[in-house]
Each structure stands twice: as structure tokens, then as C-alpha cells.
Design a protein around this motif. Structure first.
Motif, PDB file in Angstrom:
ATOM      1  N   LYS A 107       0.871  -1.152   0.000  1.00  0.00           N
ATOM      2  CA  LYS A 107       0.000   0.000   0.000  1.00  0.00           C
ATOM      3  C   LYS A 107       0.920   1.217   0.000  1.00  0.00           C
ATOM      4  CE  LYS A 107      -2.682   1.861   3.540  1.00  0.00           C
ATOM      5  NZ  LYS A 107      -3.487   1.696   4.722  1.00  0.00           N
ATOM      6  N   TYR A 108       0.474   2.302  -0.615  1.00  0.00           N
ATOM      7  CA  TYR A 108       1.307   3.489  -0.699  1.00  0.00           C
ATOM      8  C   TYR A 108       0.585   4.682  -0.096  1.00  0.00           C
ATOM      9  CZ  TYR A 108       4.297   0.875  -3.835  1.00  0.00           C
ATOM     10  OH  TYR A 108       5.134  -0.063  -4.360  1.00  0.00           O
ATOM     11  N   ASP A 109       1.318   5.452   0.675  1.00  0.00           N
ATOM     12  CA  ASP A 109       0.830   6.738   1.146  1.00  0.00           C
ATOM     13  C   ASP A 109       1.395   7.797   0.213  1.00  0.00           C
ATOM     14  OD1 ASP A 109      -0.546   5.745   3.333  1.00  0.00           O
ATOM     15  OD2 ASP A 109       1.182   5.920   4.668  1.00  0.00           O
ATOM     16  N   THR A 110       0.614   8.818  -0.053  1.00  0.00           N
ATOM     17  CA  THR A 110       1.051   9.897  -0.936  1.00  0.00           C
ATOM     18  C   THR A 110       1.249  11.165  -0.119  1.00  0.00           C
ATOM     19  OG1 THR A 110      -0.127   8.933  -2.798  1.00  0.00           O
ATOM     20  CG2 THR A 110       0.477  11.257  -2.979  1.00  0.00           C
ATOM     21  N   ILE A 111       2.405  11.766  -0.296  1.00  0.00           N
ATOM     22  CA  ILE A 111       2.748  13.016   0.368  1.00  0.00           C
ATOM     23  C   ILE A 111       3.067  14.029  -0.723  1.00  0.00           C
ATOM     24  CG2 ILE A 111       4.353  14.175   1.940  1.00  0.00           C
ATOM     25  CD1 ILE A 111       5.023  11.319   3.028  1.00  0.00           C
ATOM     26  N   THR A 112       2.516  15.225  -0.635  1.00  0.00           N
ATOM     27  CA  THR A 112       2.817  16.286  -1.594  1.00  0.00           C
ATOM     28  C   THR A 112       3.662  17.344  -0.888  1.00  0.00           C
ATOM     29  OG1 THR A 112       0.752  15.881  -2.760  1.00  0.00           O
ATOM     30  CG2 THR A 112       1.845  17.982  -3.184  1.00  0.00           C
ATOM     31  N   VAL A 113       4.792  17.693  -1.511  1.00  0.00           N
ATOM     32  CA  VAL A 113       5.733  18.643  -0.924  1.00  0.00           C
ATOM     33  C   VAL A 113       5.957  19.787  -1.918  1.00  0.00           C
ATOM     34  CG1 VAL A 113       8.081  18.927  -0.036  1.00  0.00           C
ATOM     35  CG2 VAL A 113       6.892  16.748   0.264  1.00  0.00           C
ATOM     36  N   ASP A 114       5.937  21.020  -1.425  1.00  0.00           N
ATOM     37  CA  ASP A 114       6.238  22.183  -2.254  1.00  0.00           C
ATOM     38  C   ASP A 114       7.737  22.468  -2.131  1.00  0.00           C
ATOM     39  OD1 ASP A 114       6.544  24.565  -3.583  1.00  0.00           O
ATOM     40  OD2 ASP A 114       5.021  25.655  -2.450  1.00  0.00           O
ATOM     41  N   LEU A 115       8.501  22.026  -3.124  1.00  0.00           N
ATOM     42  CA  LEU A 115       9.960  22.178  -3.072  1.00  0.00           C
ATOM     43  C   LEU A 115      10.394  23.641  -3.116  1.00  0.00           C
ATOM     44  CD1 LEU A 115      11.107  19.245  -5.382  1.00  0.00           C
ATOM     45  CD2 LEU A 115      10.934  19.299  -2.892  1.00  0.00           C
ATOM     46  N   SER A 116       9.602  24.512  -3.721  1.00  0.00           N
ATOM     47  CA  SER A 116       9.989  25.924  -3.815  1.00  0.00           C
ATOM     48  C   SER A 116       9.896  26.638  -2.466  1.00  0.00           C
ATOM     49  CB  SER A 116       9.144  26.651  -4.867  1.00  0.00           C
ATOM     50  OG  SER A 116       7.789  26.667  -4.484  1.00  0.00           O
ATOM     51  N   LYS A 117       9.197  26.048  -1.491  1.00  0.00           N
ATOM     52  CA  LYS A 117       9.159  26.621  -0.145  1.00  0.00           C
ATOM     53  C   LYS A 117      10.328  26.138   0.708  1.00  0.00           C
ATOM     54  CE  LYS A 117       4.310  27.651   0.351  1.00  0.00           C
ATOM     55  NZ  LYS A 117       3.081  27.434   1.101  1.00  0.00           N
ATOM     56  N   LEU A 118      10.912  25.009   0.316  1.00  0.00           N
ATOM     57  CA  LEU A 118      11.975  24.405   1.121  1.00  0.00           C
ATOM     58  C   LEU A 118      13.375  24.700   0.594  1.00  0.00           C
ATOM     59  CD1 LEU A 118      10.334  20.885   1.580  1.00  0.00           C
ATOM     60  CD2 LEU A 118      10.353  22.789   3.224  1.00  0.00           C
ATOM     61  N   TYR A 119      13.511  24.873  -0.711  1.00  0.00           N
ATOM     62  CA  TYR A 119      14.840  25.012  -1.330  1.00  0.00           C
ATOM     63  C   TYR A 119      14.900  26.271  -2.176  1.00  0.00           C
ATOM     64  CZ  TYR A 119      14.994  20.230   0.231  1.00  0.00           C
ATOM     65  OH  TYR A 119      14.937  19.109   1.022  1.00  0.00           O
ATOM     66  N   THR A 120      16.078  26.894  -2.186  1.00  0.00           N
ATOM     67  CA  THR A 120      16.218  28.194  -2.860  1.00  0.00           C
ATOM     68  C   THR A 120      17.198  28.176  -4.031  1.00  0.00           C
ATOM     69  OG1 THR A 120      17.891  28.798  -1.211  1.00  0.00           O
ATOM     70  CG2 THR A 120      15.620  29.500  -0.783  1.00  0.00           C
ATOM     71  N   SER A 121      17.882  27.055  -4.254  1.00  0.00           N
ATOM     72  CA  SER A 121      18.800  27.004  -5.391  1.00  0.00           C
ATOM     73  C   SER A 121      18.846  25.594  -5.958  1.00  0.00           C
ATOM     74  CB  SER A 121      20.214  27.456  -4.997  1.00  0.00           C
ATOM     75  OG  SER A 121      20.802  26.513  -4.127  1.00  0.00           O
ATOM     76  N   ILE A 122      19.264  25.522  -7.215  1.00  0.00           N
ATOM     77  CA  ILE A 122      19.336  24.241  -7.914  1.00  0.00           C
ATOM     78  C   ILE A 122      20.592  24.202  -8.769  1.00  0.00           C
ATOM     79  CG2 ILE A 122      17.864  25.129  -9.773  1.00  0.00           C
ATOM     80  CD1 ILE A 122      16.825  22.240 -10.144  1.00  0.00           C
ATOM     81  N   THR A 123      21.266  23.058  -8.766  1.00  0.00           N
ATOM     82  CA  THR A 123      22.396  22.823  -9.666  1.00  0.00           C
ATOM     83  C   THR A 123      22.261  21.417 -10.235  1.00  0.00           C
ATOM     84  OG1 THR A 123      23.791  22.088  -7.830  1.00  0.00           O
ATOM     85  CG2 THR A 123      24.036  24.386  -8.525  1.00  0.00           C
ATOM     86  N   LEU A 124      22.866  21.227 -11.389  1.00  0.00           N
ATOM     87  CA  LEU A 124      22.874  19.918 -12.027  1.00  0.00           C
ATOM     88  C   LEU A 124      24.281  19.344 -11.973  1.00  0.00           C
ATOM     89  CD1 LEU A 124      20.745  20.625 -15.239  1.00  0.00           C
ATOM     90  CD2 LEU A 124      19.964  19.848 -12.998  1.00  0.00           C
ATOM     91  N   GLU A 125      24.367  18.056 -11.645  1.00  0.00           N
ATOM     92  CA  GLU A 125      25.634  17.323 -11.684  1.00  0.00           C
ATOM     93  C   GLU A 125      26.743  17.961 -10.841  1.00  0.00           C
ATOM     94  OE1 GLU A 125      26.018  14.370 -13.191  1.00  0.00           O
ATOM     95  OE2 GLU A 125      24.068  14.344 -14.187  1.00  0.00           O
ATOM     96  N   GLU A 126      26.396  18.524  -9.695  1.00  0.00           N
ATOM     97  CA  GLU A 126      27.413  19.119  -8.822  1.00  0.00           C
ATOM     98  C   GLU A 126      28.102  18.027  -8.023  1.00  0.00           C
ATOM     99  OE1 GLU A 126      27.640  22.042  -4.939  1.00  0.00           O
ATOM    100  OE2 GLU A 126      26.170  22.513  -6.505  1.00  0.00           O
ATOM    101  N   ARG A 127      29.435  18.028  -8.042  1.00  0.00           N
ATOM    102  CA  ARG A 127      30.202  17.029  -7.306  1.00  0.00           C
ATOM    103  C   ARG A 127      30.279  17.439  -5.840  1.00  0.00           C
ATOM    104  NH1 ARG A 127      32.529  12.794  -8.855  1.00  0.00           N
ATOM    105  NH2 ARG A 127      32.532  13.363 -11.042  1.00  0.00           N
ATOM    106  N   ILE A 128      29.975  16.462  -4.965  1.00  0.00           N
ATOM    107  CA  ILE A 128      29.963  16.690  -3.521  1.00  0.00           C
ATOM    108  C   ILE A 128      30.914  15.688  -2.877  1.00  0.00           C
ATOM    109  CG2 ILE A 128      28.528  16.652  -1.448  1.00  0.00           C
ATOM    110  CD1 ILE A 128      26.149  17.156  -3.391  1.00  0.00           C
TER     111      ILE A 128
END
Length: 166
Positions: A107-128
Motif C-alpha cells: 500500500k502506498y501513502d502519498t505526500i505532496t511537498v512544495d519544493l519551492s518553499k523548502l529550497y532556494t537554489s538548484i544545480t545539475l551534476e554538482e560534485r559533492i
């Protein structure tokens, strides 16, 4: 349509359905994956599309890069416009009833999250670097307080176990 999107000179995605032959004149388009030139094709016989000049890159690689680029452009647009960027998560939970076929059902529970309220920047393929190990998520979201969300894009298969361990 196999290749319905390309990057323009500004490195933004262009949908073949949003341009016509006249609008494409004098512009150069590139593959989101291999960055080779792509040409818009507008003909009476075929559906409009972009085509590679010469060797085409592998379609799964094109789709992978396209998904990352669409995600990034849409997330940045939502941040700029102060609009929600919703992500729906389906988390497995144990079924609380006995199955008739005596198998464990999921069985699956569904959660909806607004990522724009939680995170302020985005990068692609950043090495950590963490504990002397290098990691490189497809998409990295960061909050002002240092929280991170790593996102992997699947085209053909799940993230390989060796990459999950990295």
C-alpha cells in the motif's frame, strides 16, 4: 516525436511545437545531451522535429538530460514567480489487512511537498565530497540553512547500487 526539444543559443529548451520555420531562421539549436547541432525539420510528410546532424546520441541519454533540464528550468521559473513546485512522493507502507491470496500486499501513502518553499537554489551534476567519497546527484536542491535534496533521474533503470553507496 523522438527529438522534440533542443537548446537554443541561450541554452534554454525550445519545444518544436512552439516554433515554426520562419521563427527558426537564423537560430542555432543544440542537443541537450551531446551539444551537437540540431536542425528543426518542418515538412509536409513528417511530424515536426529536431534532428541531429550526423551521428545521433543515444536516445536514453537525450531523455535523461532533457528531464534534468526541464526540471531545472521549471524549478527556477517557480522560484522567480513565487509559485509552488509540487513533488508527489509515494511511500510504501505495510497493508493493515490480511490478503486473500496470502501474499504481502503493498500500500502506498502519498505526500505532496512544495519544493519551492523548502529550497532556494538548484544545480545539475554538482560534485559533492562526503567522508572522502565523491558523489554527483543529477539534481541538487539547496536551502538557505544548508539542507540538501539529491534527485536522480531514471530513464531505463533505477540508480545502480554502486552509485547509491558512493
Amino acid at each position: 516525436i523522438q527529438y522534440g526539444y533542443a537548446l537554443n543559443e541561450s541554452k534554454h529548451l525550445v519545444d518544436i511545437d512552439h516554433i515554426n520555420k520562419e521563427q527558426s531562421q537564423g537560430h542555432t539549436f543544440y542537443c541537450p545531451h551531446c551539444h551537437e547541432k540540431m536542425y528543426p525539420t518542418f515538412g509536409p510528410k513528417y511530424v515536426h522535429h529536431f534532428r541531429h546532424l550526423g551521428q545521433r546520441c543515444q536516445y536514453s541519454n537525450y531523455l535523461h538530460e532533457l528531464a534534468k533540464t526541464i526540471f531545472k528550468e521549471e524549478f527556477e521559473r517557480c522560484l522567480d514567480d513565487k509559485k509552488p513546485f509540487l513533488l508527489e512522493l509515494h511511500t510504501p507502507t505495510k497493508c493493515d489487512r490480511d490478503c486473500l491470496v496470502k501474499k504481502e500486499c503493498k500500500k502506498y501513502d502519498t505526500i505532496t511537498v512544495d519544493l519551492s518553499k523548502l529550497y532556494t537554489s538548484i544545480t545539475l551534476e554538482e560534485r559533492i565530497i562526503i567522508d572522502d567519497h565523491s558523489r554527483r546527484p543529477d539534481i541538487l536542491l539547496k536551502s538557505d540553512d544548508g539542507q540538501e535534496l539529491w534527485i536522480e533521474i531514471w530513464v531505463k533503470h533505477e540508480t545502480q547500487p554502486d552509485k547509491q553507496k558512493e
